[in-house]
Design an enzyme around this catalytic site. Structure first.
Site, PDB file in Angstrom:
ATOM      1  N   CYS A  30     -41.343 -17.341 -24.860  1.00 32.45           N
ATOM      2  CA  CYS A  30     -41.030 -16.585 -25.943  1.00 32.45           C
ATOM      3  C   CYS A  30     -39.804 -15.880 -26.239  1.00 32.45           C
ATOM      4  CB  CYS A  30     -42.130 -15.124 -25.483  1.00 32.45           C
ATOM      5  SG  CYS A  30     -42.715 -14.523 -27.065  1.00 32.45           S
ATOM      6  N   HIS A  63     -47.226 -17.937 -23.620  1.00 36.96           N
ATOM      7  CA  HIS A  63     -46.989 -17.236 -22.316  1.00 36.96           C
ATOM      8  C   HIS A  63     -47.997 -17.967 -21.130  1.00 36.96           C
ATOM      9  CE1 HIS A  63     -44.692 -13.777 -23.618  1.00 36.96           C
ATOM     10  NE2 HIS A  63     -45.015 -13.971 -24.745  1.00 36.96           N
ATOM     11  N   GLU A 108     -47.588 -17.553 -18.125  1.00 32.28           N
ATOM     12  CA  GLU A 108     -47.661 -16.623 -17.064  1.00 32.28           C
ATOM     13  C   GLU A 108     -49.050 -15.628 -17.225  1.00 32.28           C
ATOM     14  OE1 GLU A 108     -45.555 -16.385 -19.274  1.00 32.28           O
ATOM     15  OE2 GLU A 108     -45.278 -14.188 -19.885  1.00 32.28           O
TER      16      GLU A 108
END
Lengths: 226, 88
Positions: A87, A195, A197
């Site tokens: 990002c 993302h 994660e």
């Protein structure tokens, strides 16, 4: 010894703890690296997390490249070390000249925060080594400036050199060629808007990010033993 | 000599400008019809010491290219004005 992942922290970063949690969830060690320190502390991989480094002043990522740690990251990347920008981290890597192109505002004129289905385009990057070509992954996006753009020559070389890592199945932001993530020619520097994660456990709605971060840990482990 | 610099940072043609588009869409609701081509950029002002305008311009162009703009998506329009010498 388990793999050590360094996670950069700029003033305004806000996804660094998510990355630390995800990395540890996958059985590796994570440590935060302050932007003002001129070293990556001998880690095996570097993640540039999401957020608003330096408040996105001037442009997203524009000021971050002057942080002392970026010189160390650039040297680490040149030496073949795995570096992933997520990002805002992707924006930082393009502004630092580690990846080509730029991220412009979303074509739909809206901030996007939703799950996105991605397709793995190549497995030669440090983020996709354990995935398979054509594999579909549900990973959330969360951005306003995620519309990847570059000139025609750069796009042609991204295609020719197999540097497009991930594509959106249903392009949410207008990115050229549905690009969600790219890598450098060597495959050790990757930038992506989604993302991973935030998708490492079914409790979070998807565990599809595991294969991506898992690939990074594998690549980091390989560079440790090499 | 001191030169006053104004850098207007514009988005390149074809680059998404959601702020401009939103402003343009809002204007008719206030009764402003017939307004088109709205675009939003940045205005940056500073002063530079130099011997002549040409060398100052070269320096400012370089500065714009390497920092104030991202040439992939933005372009700069630079205006240079020599400030009047103070007379004692």
């Amino acid at each position: 010894m388990s793999v050590r992942v360094g996670v950069l922290v700029f003033p305004g970063s806000n996804c660094e703890q998510d990355v630390v949690w995800a990395v540890e969830h996958l059985g590796a060690q994570a440590e935060l690296l302050w932007h003002g320190d001129g070293s990556v502390s001998g880690v095996d991989a570097v993640v540039v997390p999401g957020g608003f480094a330096h408040g996105d002043y001037l442009r997203p990522g524009a000021i971050a490249r002057f942080s002392p740690v970026m010189e160390a990251v650039t040297e680490f990347a040149r030496g073949g070390g795995p570096v992933v920008g997520i990002c805002n981290g992707f924006q930082v890597l393009t502004e630092a000249g580690l990846l080509p192109g730029a991220l412009q505002k979303n074509a739909g004129l809206k901030f996007l925060c939703a799950p996105a289905v991605l397709e793995v385009v190549t497995t030669r990057s440090v983020l996709t080594g354990d995935a398979t070509v054509g594999q579909r992954l549900s990973v959330p996006v969360n951005h306003f400036e995620g519309n990847y753009t570059c000139d025609d020559r750069t796009l042609a070389s991204l295609r020719d050199d197999d540097c497009i890592v991930l594509r959106y199945v249903d392009n949410p932001n207008g990115s050229v060629d549905d690009i969600a993530g790219i890598c450098n020619r060597e495959g050790n520097v990757v930038g992506l808007m989604p993302h991973p994660e935030r998708a490492v456990d079914e409790l979070l709605g998807s565990a599809d990010g595991r294969v991506l971060l898992g690939s990074l840990l594998s690549a980091a482990g390989t560079s440790v033993t090499a | 000599m001191t030169f006053s610099i104004h850098v207007e940072v514009r988005l390149r043609p074809g680059i998404a400008d959601p702020q401009g588009a939103t402003i343009e869409r809002a204007l008719p609701t206030l009764g402003f019809d017939g307004v088109s081509g709205v675009s939003v950029g940045k205005s940056i002002r500073f002063e530079v010491e130099g011997t002549d305008e040409a060398s100052v311009r070269a320096q400012v162009d370089d500065l714009c290219d390497r920092f104030l703009t991202n040439p992939v998506i933005e372009e700069a329009v630079v205006t240079i004005e020599q400030l009047e010498q103070a007379t004692s």
